[in-house]
Design a protein around this motif. Structure first.
Motif, PDB file in Angstrom:
ATOM      1  N   ASN A   1       0.839  -1.074   0.076  1.00  0.00           N
ATOM      2  CA  ASN A   1       0.094   0.010  -0.033  1.00  0.00           C
ATOM      3  C   ASN A   1       0.902   1.227   0.048  1.00  0.00           C
ATOM      4  N   PRO A   2       0.724   2.143  -0.980  1.00  0.00           N
ATOM      5  CA  PRO A   2       1.574   3.456  -1.058  1.00  0.00           C
ATOM      6  C   PRO A   2       1.503   4.384   0.224  1.00  0.00           C
ATOM      7  N   PHE A   3       0.443   3.862   0.994  1.00  0.00           N
ATOM      8  CA  PHE A   3       0.280   4.956   2.329  1.00  0.00           C
ATOM      9  C   PHE A   3       1.218   4.350   3.334  1.00  0.00           C
ATOM     10  N   PHE A   4       1.624   3.241   3.310  1.00  0.00           N
ATOM     11  CA  PHE A   4       2.513   2.388   4.095  1.00  0.00           C
ATOM     12  C   PHE A   4       3.758   3.222   4.738  1.00  0.00           C
ATOM     13  N   THR A   5       4.175   3.342   5.629  1.00  0.00           N
ATOM     14  CA  THR A   5       5.501   3.886   5.872  1.00  0.00           C
ATOM     15  C   THR A   5       6.427   2.634   6.188  1.00  0.00           C
ATOM     16  N   LYS A   6       7.602   2.817   5.670  1.00  0.00           N
ATOM     17  CA  LYS A   6       8.384   1.751   5.169  1.00  0.00           C
ATOM     18  C   LYS A   6       9.845   1.870   6.415  1.00  0.00           C
ATOM     19  N   GLN A   7      10.026   1.469   7.432  1.00  0.00           N
ATOM     20  CA  GLN A   7      11.197   1.833   8.525  1.00  0.00           C
ATOM     21  C   GLN A   7      12.154   0.568   8.339  1.00  0.00           C
ATOM     22  N   ALA A   8      13.382   0.892   7.906  1.00  0.00           N
ATOM     23  CA  ALA A   8      14.505   0.145   7.502  1.00  0.00           C
ATOM     24  C   ALA A   8      15.201  -0.470   8.698  1.00  0.00           C
ATOM     25  N   ILE A   9      15.261  -1.568   9.222  1.00  0.00           N
ATOM     26  CA  ILE A   9      15.981  -1.869  10.416  1.00  0.00           C
ATOM     27  C   ILE A   9      16.932  -3.293  10.099  1.00  0.00           C
ATOM     28  N   SER A  10      18.001  -2.977  10.190  1.00  0.00           N
ATOM     29  CA  SER A  10      19.207  -4.066   9.840  1.00  0.00           C
ATOM     30  C   SER A  10      19.271  -5.167  10.795  1.00  0.00           C
ATOM     31  N   LEU A  11      19.187  -6.458  10.234  1.00  0.00           N
ATOM     32  CA  LEU A  11      19.106  -7.480  11.248  1.00  0.00           C
ATOM     33  C   LEU A  11      20.649  -8.273  11.276  1.00  0.00           C
ATOM     34  N   ARG A  12      21.718  -7.288  10.778  1.00  0.00           N
ATOM     35  CA  ARG A  12      23.090  -7.970  10.825  1.00  0.00           C
ATOM     36  C   ARG A  12      23.717  -7.631  12.159  1.00  0.00           C
ATOM     37  N   ALA A  13      24.835  -8.472  12.537  1.00  0.00           N
ATOM     38  CA  ALA A  13      25.432  -8.415  13.743  1.00  0.00           C
ATOM     39  C   ALA A  13      26.380  -7.201  13.805  1.00  0.00           C
ATOM     40  N   ARG A  14      26.236  -6.545  14.921  1.00  0.00           N
ATOM     41  CA  ARG A  14      27.015  -5.345  14.910  1.00  0.00           C
ATOM     42  C   ARG A  14      28.022  -5.351  15.958  1.00  0.00           C
ATOM     43  N   ASN A  15      28.891  -4.527  16.000  1.00  0.00           N
ATOM     44  CA  ASN A  15      29.976  -4.512  16.980  1.00  0.00           C
ATOM     45  C   ASN A  15      29.843  -3.033  17.609  1.00  0.00           C
ATOM     46  N   PHE A  16      30.029  -2.818  18.991  1.00  0.00           N
ATOM     47  CA  PHE A  16      29.951  -1.826  19.893  1.00  0.00           C
ATOM     48  C   PHE A  16      31.276  -1.843  20.556  1.00  0.00           C
ATOM     49  N   ASP A  17      32.199  -0.878  20.457  1.00  0.00           N
ATOM     50  CA  ASP A  17      33.126  -0.832  21.495  1.00  0.00           C
ATOM     51  C   ASP A  17      33.197   0.536  22.261  1.00  0.00           C
ATOM     52  N   SER A  18      32.787   0.301  23.361  1.00  0.00           N
ATOM     53  CA  SER A  18      32.503   1.384  24.337  1.00  0.00           C
ATOM     54  C   SER A  18      33.638   2.120  24.807  1.00  0.00           C
ATOM     55  N   GLU A  19      32.997   3.593  25.026  1.00  0.00           N
ATOM     56  CA  GLU A  19      34.411   4.553  25.566  1.00  0.00           C
ATOM     57  C   GLU A  19      34.765   3.792  26.958  1.00  0.00           C
ATOM     58  N   ARG A  20      35.899   4.327  27.174  1.00  0.00           N
ATOM     59  CA  ARG A  20      36.612   3.906  28.488  1.00  0.00           C
ATOM     60  C   ARG A  20      36.063   4.809  29.726  1.00  0.00           C
ATOM     61  N   VAL A  21      35.376   4.285  30.616  1.00  0.00           N
ATOM     62  CA  VAL A  21      34.671   5.000  31.631  1.00  0.00           C
ATOM     63  C   VAL A  21      35.156   4.888  32.860  1.00  0.00           C
ATOM     64  N   LYS A  22      35.649   5.839  33.655  1.00  0.00           N
ATOM     65  CA  LYS A  22      36.050   5.640  35.149  1.00  0.00           C
ATOM     66  C   LYS A  22      34.960   5.364  36.187  1.00  0.00           C
ATOM     67  N   VAL A  23      35.085   4.287  36.713  1.00  0.00           N
ATOM     68  CA  VAL A  23      34.254   3.793  37.752  1.00  0.00           C
ATOM     69  C   VAL A  23      35.337   3.430  38.830  1.00  0.00           C
ATOM     70  N   ASN A  24      34.460   3.027  40.078  1.00  0.00           N
ATOM     71  CA  ASN A  24      35.089   2.681  41.406  1.00  0.00           C
ATOM     72  C   ASN A  24      34.719   1.182  41.193  1.00  0.00           C
ATOM     73  N   ASP A  25      35.794   0.407  41.602  1.00  0.00           N
ATOM     74  CA  ASP A  25      35.387  -1.251  41.954  1.00  0.00           C
ATOM     75  C   ASP A  25      34.877  -1.494  43.255  1.00  0.00           C
ATOM     76  N   LYS A  26      34.896  -2.721  43.604  1.00  0.00           N
ATOM     77  CA  LYS A  26      33.988  -2.968  44.815  1.00  0.00           C
ATOM     78  C   LYS A  26      34.651  -2.490  46.070  1.00  0.00           C
ATOM     79  N   VAL A  27      36.279  -2.221  46.057  1.00  0.00           N
ATOM     80  CA  VAL A  27      36.571  -1.781  47.138  1.00  0.00           C
ATOM     81  C   VAL A  27      37.040  -0.366  47.189  1.00  0.00           C
TER      82      VAL A  27
END
Length: 282
Positions: A80-106
């Protein structure tokens, strides 16, 4: 919940569209401008209905706010031409987070980063349960890392009872991280394939002190092994001398021999020998 949509083949509808265009041209040539205009309008309305889906991709179809399903099978389609069609990738992706400063258990400040491999498993949740599923992955990964760092000490210097640490218990820590992220990202229809710590170090303000402490610990452990081996060697030497009757030594001479052997075996530098030209007692 996600449901799969099987739209019409785009090739069939492409033929119908071109046929409609030919009819439109024929009507205009025949001076039937009003009918030809209506046919042209229908042709233009049909054009937005064409779309294609690449392998490991999908299109979420929505009609005026009503979810009509997801197309996952790759190919060329028409809806139907009135449908909106949102593209979503199903491929595997890598995410390398930024290094965050936190406190460990001690309470020690540390720098930690995570590497995440993920993919979308439920397009309905990814499209409608959260505003931006990619940003959701980034924020939840950061939150999971901060929580993980507070559950374990960096090392067991100050927590001798800790069996699992961030530095030595990587398998257990990575499993806990993966489980935590899976629970957090399930709401967005995200499947966590793998999660692991990608970077781990003490923060710069204590890194030097902790390095010296690690070096001191390593030196003490090495000395312990050296002394343990030296004691065994001296004991073996005394037993062999006694069994073979090489020399008869009293307790004082044994003590002197033990002292000399321990100095030779445990010294950091090569020992310079001293030749005694007198008797054993002088």
């Amino acid at each position: 919940m996600e449901k799969e949509n099987n739209p019409l083949s785009g090739y069939i509808m492409l033929f119908v569209t071109f046929l409609l265009l030919a009819v439109t041209l024929f009507l205009f040539i025949g001076m039937r401008n009003l009918i030809g205009l209506a046919s042209l309008l229908a042709f233009l309305i049909m054009l937005p209905g064409f779309f294609y889906v690449n392998p490991n991709s999908s299109r979420v179809l929505v009609l005026f706010g009503d979810y009509k399903g997801t197309v996952k099978k790759n190919g060329f389609y028409w809806v139907n031409p009135f449908f909106t069609k949102q593209a979503i990738s199903l491929r595997a992706r890598n995410f390398d987070s930024e290094r965050v400063k936190v406190n460990d258990k001690v309470g020690n400040p540390i720098l930690i980063g995570v590497i995440l491999v993920w993919r979308v498993s439920d397009t309905f949740k990814a499209a409608f349960e959260v505003d931006d599923y990619e940003n959701f992955v980034r924020i939840q990964s950061d939150a999971a890392v901060r929580k993980l760092a507070g559950l374990y000490p960096y090392d067991n210097f100050e927590d001798d009872e800790a069996e699992i640490t961030l530095r030595s218990g990587l398998d257990e820590v990575n499993h806990a991280l993966e489980l935590n992220l899976s629970n957090r990202l399930e709401i967005a229809g995200i499947n966590v394939i793998e999660a692991r710590i990608g970077y781990l170090a003490y923060a710069s303000e204590i890194a030097g002190a902790m390095l010296r402490r690690q070096q001191a610990t390593a030196i003490v452990a090495a000395r312990h092994k050296i002394v343990e081996g030296a004691v065994s060697m001296v004991e073996m030497a005394l037993e062999d001398l006694s069994k073979r009757n090489v020399i008869d030594m009293d307790d004082e001479r044994k003590a002197a021999m033990v002292s000399n052997l321990m100095v030779v075996l445990c010294a950091d530098k090569d020992v310079s020998p001293v030749v005694n030209t007198g008797t054993l007692n002088h």
